[in-house]
Scaffold this active site. Structure first.
Site, PDB file in Angstrom:
ATOM      1  N   HIS A 355       0.825  -1.203   0.000  1.00 51.10           N
ATOM      2  CA  HIS A 355       0.000   0.000   0.000  1.00 51.10           C
ATOM      3  C   HIS A 355       0.862   1.258   0.000  1.00 51.10           C
ATOM      4  O   HIS A 355       0.388   2.347  -0.365  1.00 51.10           O
ATOM      5  CB  HIS A 355      -0.913  -0.007   1.227  1.00 51.10           C
ATOM      6  CG  HIS A 355      -2.123   0.851   1.094  1.00 51.10           C
ATOM      7  ND1 HIS A 355      -2.107   2.207   1.292  1.00 51.10           N
ATOM      8  CD2 HIS A 355      -3.407   0.546   0.749  1.00 51.10           C
ATOM      9  CE1 HIS A 355      -3.321   2.703   1.103  1.00 51.10           C
ATOM     10  NE2 HIS A 355      -4.130   1.729   0.775  1.00 51.10           N
ATOM     11  N   ARG A 358       1.156   3.894  -2.950  1.00 52.26           N
ATOM     12  CA  ARG A 358       0.196   4.988  -3.104  1.00 52.26           C
ATOM     13  C   ARG A 358       0.658   6.229  -2.347  1.00 52.26           C
ATOM     14  O   ARG A 358       0.610   7.350  -2.865  1.00 52.26           O
ATOM     15  CB  ARG A 358      -1.178   4.546  -2.595  1.00 52.26           C
ATOM     16  CG  ARG A 358      -1.838   3.546  -3.507  1.00 52.26           C
ATOM     17  CD  ARG A 358      -3.034   2.865  -2.887  1.00 52.26           C
ATOM     18  NE  ARG A 358      -4.125   3.770  -2.535  1.00 52.26           N
ATOM     19  CZ  ARG A 358      -5.010   4.262  -3.382  1.00 52.26           C
ATOM     20  NH1 ARG A 358      -4.890   3.996  -4.684  1.00 52.26           N
ATOM     21  NH2 ARG A 358      -6.005   5.033  -2.969  1.00 52.26           N
TER      22      ARG A 358
END
Length: 428
Positions: A355, A358
């Site tokens: 993640h 991002r």
């Protein structure tokens, strides 16, 4: 004034029925009604709010003379206190039925009506259809684990703010502050529904504002410094593991979409000619309504991303998924694959996560690539806004800007990979 009793058991036993019902009067409005068939019914005549009324007190000899007088006295006491004995009896029957129903539910292991668990499950059943499956599951799991064992059997109206806080503090003590805040929110939803349905009159969860320790939201670890990003990109290029995993790492950096969307990318979603990846609404992080009725999320593909896909096509292009599971079975790549690859490259969970790509993109685009509006970045991250204009982010309004941004970002990553020095621009 004392009641004068005129009947006796002997007189009742000697009484013979006639062709018509007849009365054997006692004192205080009590009388025994003899039916032609031999039945003997106790009746009480009384006045309530200026009206004459009657109520049955049972049959003789099942109800003795002494018991009938006791019931008469109890009924007269109710009248003196301003209560209609007839209405009190109806309420008693309803309460008896409620108790029988409650005992049946308890025997079956079901929550009782009006209790916290009963109202919570009723609320959940009504709302779950409009929630995502993951949120609906989390909501019920958290309540079942932490709220129902201590609050579930209590009537909703009896739960106070201190009682709720006591339960939430136990969750806090486990070191799960975020869960405690989530549970306070869930409890508040139950109490608001309870107010609407008449089970309680106030929401004690609202009184706990500021009572819990601040939630420590754990941000996903990410590499955010340009020099370190360059090193990460070189490590990805030199990754000695499976080439499909290496491609997934490269596209995670280039596209900065949610890891679940990257893993589940399908070849049918890729339009190489239009340089566009179309993620169906059903795959997006949205409510059930948004998944069913929302627009797809559009991801422009820079030249570098198209090159990665073209190199990958001979390996996986004949299947459904761009990144199929390395274990086979027709599934997409597991969520642990990227994490394991980052660990293999030497990045700990506190340094970089799937993640984190991002956060890496959002931070560096804002800080290092001037001229790109925040709305364009948020649109590409699929961070929608609330309100009637929110869904506009998935439309083509920003497509020109997004295409330019994605190519600029890919070119910037190339510079970092090659070790070029990029000077940050200061905001005007």
């Amino acid at each position: 004034m004392a009641t004068t009793n005129t009947l006796s058991d002997a007189a009742i036993r000697k009484a013979k029925p006639g062709e018509k019902p007849r009365k054997l009067s006692d004192g205080g409005g009590l009388y025994l009604e003899l039916q032609p068939n031999g039945g003997k019914w106790w009746r009480l005549k009384y006045r309530f709010e200026g009206k004459e009324k009657r109520i049955g007190l049972g049959t003789y000899p099942e109800v003795s003379l002494a018991d009938a007088r006791k019931r008469r006295d109890e009924s007269r006491a109710l009248v003196a206190a301003g209560t209609d004995p007839s209405e009190a009896r109806k309420a008693g029957k309803v309460e008896h039925q409620r108790q029988q129903h409650a005992e049946a539910l308890a025997a079956a292991g079901e929550p009782l009506p009006g209790t916290f668990e009963h109202v919570a499950r009723e609320f959940h059943a009504g709302k779950a259809e409009g929630w995502s499956a993951s949120y609906a599951g989390k909501w019920l799991t958290y309540c079942t684990r932490d709220l129902f064992p201590r609050l579930g059997a209590l009537p909703l109206a009896d739960i106070t703010a201190p009682k709720l806080l006591e339960v939430l503090r136990l969750v806090e003590a486990r070191g799960t502050r975020v869960s405690a805040h989530d549970l306070r929110q869930y409890a508040g939803q139950v109490f608001r529904y309870g107010i609407q349905t008449g089970h309680c009159e106030r929401n004690p969860a609202a009184d706990l504002t500021g009572a819990l320790k601040p939630a420590q939201v754990r941000h996903m670890a990410a590499v955010l410094e340009p020099v370190q990003v360059g090193a990460l990109l070189r490590n990805i290029g030199e990754y000695a593991g499976h080439p499909v995993t290496r491609a997934a790492l490269a596209l995670s950096a280039l596209l900065f979409q949610r890891p679940g969307n990257v893993r589940a990318m399908e070849w049918s979603e890729i339009d190489a000619g239009a340089a566009l990846w179309t993620i169906p609404a059903a795959k997006m992080k949205r409510t059930v309504h948004g998944k069913v009725n929302g627009r797809p999320h559009l991801v422009p593909l820079a030249a570098q991303a198209l090159q990665v896909l073209e190199e990958l096509r001979p390996l996986t292009g004949r299947g459904r998924f761009v990144f199929p599971s390395l274990m086979g079975g027709g599934e997409c790549m597991s969520e642990n694959t990227i994490r394991a690859a980052l660990r293999r490259m030497g990045y700990t969970n506190e340094e970089m996560t799937a993640h984190g790509f991002r956060a890496m993109a959002r931070t560096l685009i804002v800080e290092r690539l001037p001229g790109i509006g925040p709305d364009v970045i948020e649109a590409q991250l699929a961070h929608g806004k609330a309100g009637p204009l929110g869904m506009a982010y998935d439309r083509a309004e920003f497509m020109d800007q997004r295409r330019q941004m994605m190519q600029t970002w890919a070119d910037y990553l190339d510079k970092l990979r090659h070790g070029a020095q990029v000077i940050p621009f200061k905001a005007a």
